[in-house]
Every structure is written in C-alpha cells, then in structure tokens.
Design an enzyme around this catalytic site. Sequence first.
Site, PDB file in Angstrom:
ATOM      1  N   SER A 189      17.488  45.183  56.112  1.00  0.00           N
ATOM      2  CA  SER A 189      18.161  44.109  56.840  1.00  0.00           C
ATOM      3  C   SER A 189      19.626  44.356  57.124  1.00  0.00           C
ATOM      4  O   SER A 189      20.197  43.723  58.011  1.00  0.00           O
ATOM      5  CB  SER A 189      18.026  42.800  56.057  1.00  0.00           C
ATOM      6  OG  SER A 189      18.706  42.884  54.813  1.00  0.00           O
ATOM      7  N   HIS A 217      11.881  40.985  56.037  1.00  0.00           N
ATOM      8  CA  HIS A 217      12.604  40.931  57.309  1.00  0.00           C
ATOM      9  C   HIS A 217      11.730  41.359  58.483  1.00  0.00           C
ATOM     10  O   HIS A 217      12.241  41.709  59.546  1.00  0.00           O
ATOM     11  CB  HIS A 217      13.867  41.786  57.239  1.00  0.00           C
ATOM     12  CG  HIS A 217      14.906  41.216  56.335  1.00  0.00           C
ATOM     13  ND1 HIS A 217      15.751  40.203  56.703  1.00  0.00           N
ATOM     14  CD2 HIS A 217      15.209  41.498  55.045  1.00  0.00           C
ATOM     15  CE1 HIS A 217      16.554  39.887  55.699  1.00  0.00           C
ATOM     16  NE2 HIS A 217      16.242  40.662  54.681  1.00  0.00           N
ATOM     17  N   LYS A 248      12.309  33.022  55.975  1.00  0.00           N
ATOM     18  CA  LYS A 248      13.012  33.670  57.083  1.00  0.00           C
ATOM     19  C   LYS A 248      12.266  33.353  58.380  1.00  0.00           C
ATOM     20  O   LYS A 248      12.416  32.267  58.914  1.00  0.00           O
ATOM     21  CB  LYS A 248      13.172  35.156  56.807  1.00  0.00           C
ATOM     22  CG  LYS A 248      14.142  35.427  55.645  1.00  0.00           C
ATOM     23  CD  LYS A 248      14.379  36.891  55.403  1.00  0.00           C
ATOM     24  CE  LYS A 248      15.507  37.139  54.410  1.00  0.00           C
ATOM     25  NZ  LYS A 248      15.305  36.564  53.071  1.00  0.00           N
TER      26      LYS A 248
END
Length: 406
Positions: A189, A217, A248
């Site tokens: 990330s 991610h 996320k």
Amino acid sequence: MNYEHIFDQAIERLHAEGRYRVFIDILRNKGAYPNARCFAGHNGPKDITVWCSNDYLAMGQHPKVIAAMEEALNDVGAGSGGTRNIGGNTHYHVDLERELADLHGKDAALLFTSGYVSNDATLSTIAKILPGCVIFSDELNHASMIAGIRNSGAEKRVWRHNDLAHLEELLAAEDPALPKLIAFESVYSMEGDVAPIHAICDLAEKYNALTYIDEVHAVGMYGPRGGGITDRDEAAHRIDIIEGTLGKAFGVMGGYIAADSRIIDVIRSYAPGFIFTTSLSPVLVAGVLASVRHLKSSSVEREGQQAAAAFLKQQLRDAGLPVMESTTHIVPLMVGDPVKAKKISDILLAEYGVYVQPINYPTVPRGTERLRFTPGPAHTQPMMIDLTKALVEIWERMELELRRAA
C-alpha cells in the site's frame, strides 16, 4: 522514578523528528463522499475533500450497505452479545463467512474484528501449530504481519521485497524437513506495487512451503468479482491462506481469512485473538455482506477507481511532481522529509480544504516520507486538476523540485 518525565521525553522525540501524529477531527457527509466537514482549528465546521481514505470504492456510503445496516439494527439491535464461542455467533456472521469463502474459491472463512487482528492471530497461531516452522517474510510486509510472525516465536527469514532470487536462496538454505510458510502481500500500500504471486507459488511448491497472502489493499478492487489480485491473476487456488479486510474497499470494518476447512478449524479453535474477543456487531456484518454481494456483481466502482487513479497519476507527472511509480490504485507522492511532508499536509488542509495525511516512519523507512493519495470513483477530474494546481503552488512556495518536461 519520574514516570511523567519519561513519557514526556518519548513524545518530545517524535516532535523533534517531525513525525508526531495529529488526528484530524472530521465527519464525512453521508451520500456525498469524498466531501466531509473538518472541526479542527476553525470557527465551526469547514468543508473539505478527503484524499487519503481507505474506503477506496466509497462503499461505506453505498445505499445498499446503509440500508442493510439499518435493517439489521432494527432487527437484532446493536451488539453481538459476546464472543463467537459463547453468545456472539449470529446468522449474519455465518452468511458472511460463506460469501467470503465463495469469493476466494475456498472451503471456509473466518471473521475477525480487524485486518490487523486477522494477520496477528493467524500467523502467530499457525506457526505455533507447525513444529519448527520457519516463516519467510517479504521485507515490506505490514506491521500486523510482522507482529504475528514475532508473536509466533517461529524462526523468521526476511527476503528482499519481491526478490524471487533472494527468496529461493533462503528457502534452499533451510532443512527440507522443516515446515515452511511464505508470507507476503498482493498490493503493497505504500509503494503501490504488486507481488509476483504465481512465481512465489512456484517456489512454494518446489520447497514444500505453505503460502499466506495479505490481500487487504486488493479485495473488492481487483478481479472479476473483487477477490483481489489472486482473483485477477487466477492464483487463488494456489494460495493456502488468503487474508483480507472489511474496512477498506468493502467500506465497513473487520478482517478475515479464507482457506480450506481444516486450517480454518485450527485457527478458530486455537487463536486467542479470535477466541477471547467480542465478535463484530451484526450491524457491521450486515453492511459488509451487502457490500461483498454488490461488488461480486458490479464492476462500476472498480472501473471508476482505476480511471481516477490513472488520471491523477498523469496530472501529477505532467506537472513535474515526484509521483512514485505505481501499477495500482495507490498514488504516492514522494517528499523525503517528515517536517516538509507535515507542512504540505497542513497547508493543503488549511488553505485548500484538501485532507491528506503525511506518511512517516515507521510506516515507511526514514527519508522516504510521502503523501499517499487514494482517488476513487467519486473523485472527479475537476477535483484532481484543482488538487494538482494546489500541490504545484505549494511545491514552488516551499522551493521543492519540480521535474517539468523541457
């Protein structure tokens, strides 16, 4: 012993190094992401635009997610009632684990309260179960993976980031009879690069090692159904344990692992980080369930995110700003100094209403401090053009280098 003095010194060291962290006081505007209100240092809330959220696809604002959470709240109330082992196992949890197992083509899945906990609990537990296990860890692995490896008490070998030759050198040097586990991420990330998953799996098969991949991610954002890079690259069947987050791209909260039923049963039965903590609220789980189901069938959000990331990268490059090379949705802008990174962030917020946090040590190595932008499907091209203009003005004001083409 002057405890207060010791604590004060610890904080003073962070100030002196320019990496003391300040949490911004904001509220997002429901249904209007990335717009938010900032309450810090203003007379009343100030309108700002959020550029650093990990709610990558704005699913935390999606009507299906909000409606599902409201329905669950009205149906079962707020909390889960306890640990999964006692009173905190609900039908929402069971349904979500089935959806996540299906997302990754695995037999089963297991929910945790966060992605950090899922990494820590799983890695520390599985290495303890395997006698004499040696863990091979990419040097840029997340802090939660490092914590899990450390807490396992297992032998650790750190391989240079995405360096397959170094990984094979380390694997070849170990006793073939010892259990081995290769732990790595799909999308890193802070750099925005991707692991060579199939090549790592080739080495795992050659040296009889288990594979553990952190897809936090990438889940929701890559692959035809949002199963991550392993979904996109058709590699999920080669990975023993896939770990992901629900906080996320899926827009809510929590973490999970997906694997064969035997591994899931072992972690469920032995991991303290799972056994001894209150389970996720069914309200949160209901929201994630709606998000996962939506992203399995919709590519609109993924396409919008990729288009936004590509546009912003090109804008920054054309302006001569030091955007780091990235093959993913992550857009890192190199600064190289913690004090300057913090100052740029402060100016952006105070003068331009742009919220992006500086990324400093220990998240990234010293001397590589940066701003990390995460454009998504709700960030418009005019927003990105205005952001680029603001950054250029600040770069010139602070006499930082711009690399404009001749």
